[in-house]
Design an enzyme around this catalytic site. Structure first.
Site, PDB file in Angstrom:
ATOM      1  N   LYS A  60       0.832  -1.203   0.000  1.00 38.21           N
ATOM      2  CA  LYS A  60       0.000   0.000   0.000  1.00 38.21           C
ATOM      3  C   LYS A  60       0.868   1.255   0.000  1.00 38.21           C
ATOM      4  O   LYS A  60       0.644   2.177  -0.807  1.00 38.21           O
ATOM      5  CB  LYS A  60      -0.936   0.015   1.205  1.00 38.21           C
ATOM      6  CG  LYS A  60      -1.947   1.169   1.148  1.00 38.21           C
ATOM      7  CD  LYS A  60      -2.880   1.168   2.339  1.00 38.21           C
ATOM      8  CE  LYS A  60      -2.229   1.799   3.558  1.00 38.21           C
ATOM      9  NZ  LYS A  60      -3.158   1.991   4.682  1.00 38.21           N
ATOM     10  N   ASP A  92      -6.940   2.160   1.190  1.00 39.40           N
ATOM     11  CA  ASP A  92      -6.991   2.210   2.649  1.00 39.40           C
ATOM     12  C   ASP A  92      -8.437   1.953   3.084  1.00 39.40           C
ATOM     13  O   ASP A  92      -9.271   1.552   2.273  1.00 39.40           O
ATOM     14  CB  ASP A  92      -6.480   3.561   3.155  1.00 39.40           C
ATOM     15  CG  ASP A  92      -7.427   4.708   2.807  1.00 39.40           C
ATOM     16  OD1 ASP A  92      -8.327   4.514   1.948  1.00 39.40           O
ATOM     17  OD2 ASP A  92      -7.280   5.798   3.387  1.00 39.40           O
TER      18      ASP A  92
END
Length: 225
Positions: free
Chosen positions: A135, A153
């Site tokens: 991420k 997220d």
């Protein structure tokens, strides 16, 4: 490395069609033509450090801590010279600051020893850095290097499943799905639009549907009045 989000997908109809996706992103783009990250940074290195520090912390708390830190250490060489103990003192107000200080020093050392002090524009090289993962790597690639990736997220995960753009139970599947279906002209900034939309409009507990720019396009069955 942050744990991947795995959740029970909220009950929702089938994802919206291509024409609706185009209209959704057209409206988000019109509302915010030049979206940007809310973390403060001055270069690819400080962006990388800021994103690492932002895990389980607010952007505001990270910005408050990194302003004085980056003023004296905005390169991996300067960060190494500062040392773990002093880095820890700067970021003490951020959650998990002990581990994060270790990671910042460790990743800085790798950048100096293996990449000549530069942040690599490669997912494979970024994701193996201490405290980074997929991420964070996607955020850095998108923001610093203009690579059209969508780092998912909790906000983007929620928004994607609510509208729905992509219905999936993990962040990895949502990311893959979004990167496959977001119209190409919007792909570079889609990460910013979706995270800001989820943070300020399509909130977790009580989405602000009455002021939502895409309320008429969204199929979420539990809209607020």
């Amino acid at each position: 490395m942050a744990r991947p989000i795995v959740a029970r997908v909220e009950t929702a109809p089938a994802p919206v069609d291509a024409a609706t996706r185009l209209e959704i992103f057209s409206r988000l783009a019109k509302a915010n033509p030049e979206p940007r990250a809310e973390l403060d940074y001055g270069n690819a290195y400080t962006l990388l450090v800021a994103v690492v520090l932002s895990a389980q912390a607010t952007d505001r708390s990270v910005n408050l801590a990194t302003a004085p830190l980056f003023a004296i250490a905005d390169t991996p060489e300067a960060m190494l010279a500062l040392g773990e103990e002093r880095v820890r003192d700067f970021i003490r107000t951020i959650g998990l600051f002990n581990t994060k200080a270790k990671n910042v020093i460790a990743l800085s050392r790798i950048l100096v020893e293996e990449h000549g002090g530069a942040v690599p524009a490669s997912l494979e090289h970024l994701r193996v850095l201490p405290g980074v993962g997929a991420k964070t790597a996607s955020v850095v690639l998108n923001v610093a290097f203009g690579v059209p990736r969508i780092a998912v997220d909790t906000h983007i995960f929620r928004v994607s499943n609510r509208i729905p753009l992509v219905v999936a139970a993990t962040t990895d599947k949502v990311q893959a799905g979004l990167e496959a279906i977001v119209p190409e002209q919007f792909l570079l900034n889609a990460h910013h639009w979706l995270i800001l939309f989820g943070r300020y409009v399509c909130k977790a507990r009580r989405p602000e549907c009455p002021r939502c720019p895409i309320a008429d396009l969204c199929r979420y069955p539990m809209k607020t009045a």
